[in-house]
Design a protein around this motif. Structure first.
Motif, PDB file in Angstrom:
ATOM      1  N   GLU A  52       0.778  -0.886  -0.120  1.00 44.48           N
ATOM      2  CA  GLU A  52      -0.048  -0.293  -0.556  1.00 44.48           C
ATOM      3  C   GLU A  52       0.881   1.666   0.089  1.00 44.48           C
ATOM      4  O   GLU A  52       0.425   2.481  -0.724  1.00 44.48           O
ATOM      5  N   ASP A  53       2.088   1.426   1.120  1.00 50.74           N
ATOM      6  CA  ASP A  53       2.860   3.213   0.894  1.00 50.74           C
ATOM      7  C   ASP A  53       3.552   2.381  -0.654  1.00 50.74           C
ATOM      8  O   ASP A  53       3.608   3.660  -0.735  1.00 50.74           O
ATOM      9  N   VAL A  54       4.141   1.594  -0.992  1.00 51.99           N
ATOM     10  CA  VAL A  54       4.636   1.812  -3.038  1.00 51.99           C
ATOM     11  C   VAL A  54       3.396   2.196  -3.402  1.00 51.99           C
ATOM     12  O   VAL A  54       3.909   3.435  -4.690  1.00 51.99           O
ATOM     13  N   ALA A  55       2.447   2.281  -2.917  1.00 53.13           N
ATOM     14  CA  ALA A  55       1.426   2.680  -4.568  1.00 53.13           C
ATOM     15  C   ALA A  55       0.824   3.516  -4.572  1.00 53.13           C
ATOM     16  O   ALA A  55       0.789   4.134  -4.974  1.00 53.13           O
ATOM     17  N   GLN A  56       0.828   3.722  -3.040  1.00 51.47           N
ATOM     18  CA  GLN A  56       0.709   5.353  -2.802  1.00 51.47           C
ATOM     19  C   GLN A  56       1.408   6.554  -3.320  1.00 51.47           C
ATOM     20  O   GLN A  56       1.495   7.349  -3.511  1.00 51.47           O
ATOM     21  N   SER A  57       2.939   5.730  -2.761  1.00 57.27           N
ATOM     22  CA  SER A  57       3.991   6.634  -3.249  1.00 57.27           C
ATOM     23  C   SER A  57       4.497   7.088  -5.099  1.00 57.27           C
ATOM     24  O   SER A  57       4.314   8.309  -5.404  1.00 57.27           O
ATOM     25  N   ALA A  58       4.331   6.104  -5.702  1.00 56.60           N
ATOM     26  CA  ALA A  58       3.885   5.815  -7.310  1.00 56.60           C
ATOM     27  C   ALA A  58       2.903   6.937  -7.255  1.00 56.60           C
ATOM     28  O   ALA A  58       3.310   7.802  -8.271  1.00 56.60           O
ATOM     29  N   ARG A  59       1.652   7.017  -6.507  1.00 59.18           N
ATOM     30  CA  ARG A  59       0.381   7.567  -6.694  1.00 59.18           C
ATOM     31  C   ARG A  59       1.150   9.874  -6.568  1.00 59.18           C
ATOM     32  O   ARG A  59       1.490  10.289  -7.329  1.00 59.18           O
ATOM     33  N   LEU A  60       1.467   9.803  -5.470  1.00 59.73           N
ATOM     34  CA  LEU A  60       1.939  10.985  -5.682  1.00 59.73           C
ATOM     35  C   LEU A  60       3.448  11.412  -5.907  1.00 59.73           C
ATOM     36  O   LEU A  60       3.078  12.717  -6.567  1.00 59.73           O
ATOM     37  N   LYS A  61       4.526  10.269  -6.586  1.00 64.65           N
ATOM     38  CA  LYS A  61       5.272  11.060  -7.134  1.00 64.65           C
ATOM     39  C   LYS A  61       4.308  11.515  -8.960  1.00 64.65           C
ATOM     40  O   LYS A  61       5.250  12.199  -9.608  1.00 64.65           O
ATOM     41  N   ARG A  62       3.587  10.816  -9.582  1.00 68.87           N
ATOM     42  CA  ARG A  62       3.102  10.593 -10.673  1.00 68.87           C
ATOM     43  C   ARG A  62       2.389  11.773 -10.498  1.00 68.87           C
ATOM     44  O   ARG A  62       2.322  13.280 -12.005  1.00 68.87           O
ATOM     45  N   ALA A  63       1.936  12.113  -9.121  1.00 69.67           N
ATOM     46  CA  ALA A  63       0.925  13.430  -9.345  1.00 69.67           C
ATOM     47  C   ALA A  63       2.076  14.615  -9.263  1.00 69.67           C
ATOM     48  O   ALA A  63       1.917  16.627  -9.988  1.00 69.67           O
TER      49      ALA A  63
END
Length: 76
Positions: A52-63
């Motif tokens: 979950e942390d990795v997925a959230q981090s990837a979304r933040l990076k893309r944003a």
């Protein structure tokens, strides 16, 4: 000359967008390497939380990348 300008700007923005993505990926990867450590005997719930942390981090990076791209487009 005026007809070439929009096409030139489009090419410039495409190159800029690609470079922003590359730099964001490098920064993200370097940050990940600093935080990497082995944890023996992890439970399934720990692995799920990490996923979950990795997925959230990837979304933040893309944003962040999209925000930087829009800022660059607006400054032109």
């Amino acid at each position: 000359m005026d007809d070439e300008l929009p096409e030139s700007l489009k090419k410039y923005l495409d190159v800029l967008d690609e470079n922003v993505d590359i730099l964001a990926n490098l920064e993200f990867d370097l940050g990940d390497e600093l935080e990497d450590e082995l944890t023996p005997n992890m439970g399934l719930h720990n692995l799920y939380d990490m996923t979950e942390d990795v997925a959230q981090s990837a979304r933040l990076k893309r944003a962040e990348s999209n925000f930087s791209r829009r800022q660059a487009e607006d400054s032109l």
